[in-house]
Design a protein around this motif. Structure first.
Motif, PDB file in Angstrom:
ATOM      1  N   GLU A  93      67.137  11.111  39.289  1.00  0.00           N
ATOM      2  CA  GLU A  93      68.277  12.019  39.470  1.00  0.00           C
ATOM      3  C   GLU A  93      69.591  11.325  39.116  1.00  0.00           C
ATOM      4  N   GLU A 148      69.966  10.748  35.376  1.00  0.00           N
ATOM      5  CA  GLU A 148      70.368  12.011  34.740  1.00  0.00           C
ATOM      6  C   GLU A 148      71.866  12.263  34.922  1.00  0.00           C
ATOM      7  N   TYR A 159      66.255   5.203  31.739  1.00  0.00           N
ATOM      8  CA  TYR A 159      65.607   6.451  32.166  1.00  0.00           C
ATOM      9  C   TYR A 159      64.223   6.581  31.522  1.00  0.00           C
ATOM     10  N   GLU A 186      63.159  11.581  25.616  1.00  0.00           N
ATOM     11  CA  GLU A 186      64.088  10.446  25.680  1.00  0.00           C
ATOM     12  C   GLU A 186      63.830   9.466  24.533  1.00  0.00           C
ATOM     13  N   LYS A 216      59.146  14.478  29.366  1.00  0.00           N
ATOM     14  CA  LYS A 216      60.537  14.024  29.362  1.00  0.00           C
ATOM     15  C   LYS A 216      60.669  12.663  28.678  1.00  0.00           C
TER      16      LYS A 216
END
Length: 208
Positions: free
Chosen positions: A131, A134, A150, A167, A163
């Motif tokens: 979180e 992000e 990340y 990325e 995800k």
């Protein structure tokens, strides 16, 4: 033009550090602070000299603690303190408290990234780390380090391969010559996605 003794002491100390004399810088700053102990600017410089030039974290933290007693909301002192404390799990409670104070004062990409790294490495709160990565990326989307941090979390800890794929694809456009990013992407696609680019269905049963 009136002189600023604190500024002059800090400037002299910085010149001494640049000249390879960090001990002289400590003497300069401590001599000044003996006359003006509540001035946090030279004390912060003294903490930096101790921690980064003399590699004496205990002496540096002692100075940071004094600053934070005088000015609990001193952002630079809080950043320096969490940088040192977050290296050691034994300080997790204190580090978390200082991070929470820092986050109240400054909601920056830098602080979000620092906190995410702490949550991942020391608290093993992978969801929380995600979180905050992000949040950091939302504020500074072109920062390669935040995307890399990340991506590592997504691949190794959260195992959110969709995800992670996004990325890594983004990172390949940001760092097209980075062979490690390409290698990680190719391995991910081979292991976790089918030939059509869809995530392979997980097999349930005794074997994995």
């Amino acid at each position: 033009m009136t002189s600023d003794p604190a500024y002059e002491a800090v400037s002299k100390a910085k010149r001494q550090v640049e000249g390879g004399n960090p001990e002289g810088a400590v003497n300069t700053l401590e001599a000044y602070l003996a006359t003006d102990p509540h001035n946090t600017r030279p004390r912060l410089e003294l903490a930096r000299v101790y921690m980064y030039e003399l590699e004496d974290e205990n002496a540096g933290m002692f100075q940071l603690d004094i600053i934070l007693d005088l000015e609990p909301g001193n952002v630079e002192a809080l950043k320096a303190a969490v940088t040192v404390l977050s290296k050691h799990k034994k300080h997790n409670k204190e580090t978390k408290e200082k991070f929470e104070k820092l986050l109240e004062i400054e909601q920056s990409a830098e602080v979000y990234n620092m906190y995410a790294r702490f949550l991942r490495r020391q608290i093993t709160d992978f969801k929380g780390a995600g979180e905050y990565y992000e949040k950091a990326i939302a504020l500074d989307p072109k920062n390669v380090d935040y995307h890399q941090n990340y991506a590592v979390l997504l691949l190794n800890d959260l195992r959110d391969y969709v995800k992670a794929k996004e990325e890594l694809e983004l990172l390949m456009t940001m760092k097209p010559n980075d062979l490690n990013i390409r290698k990680n992407y190719d391995r991910l696609m081979k292991d976790k996605f089918d030939k059509n680019g869809n995530l392979k269905k997980r097999r349930f049963g005794f074997g994995r």
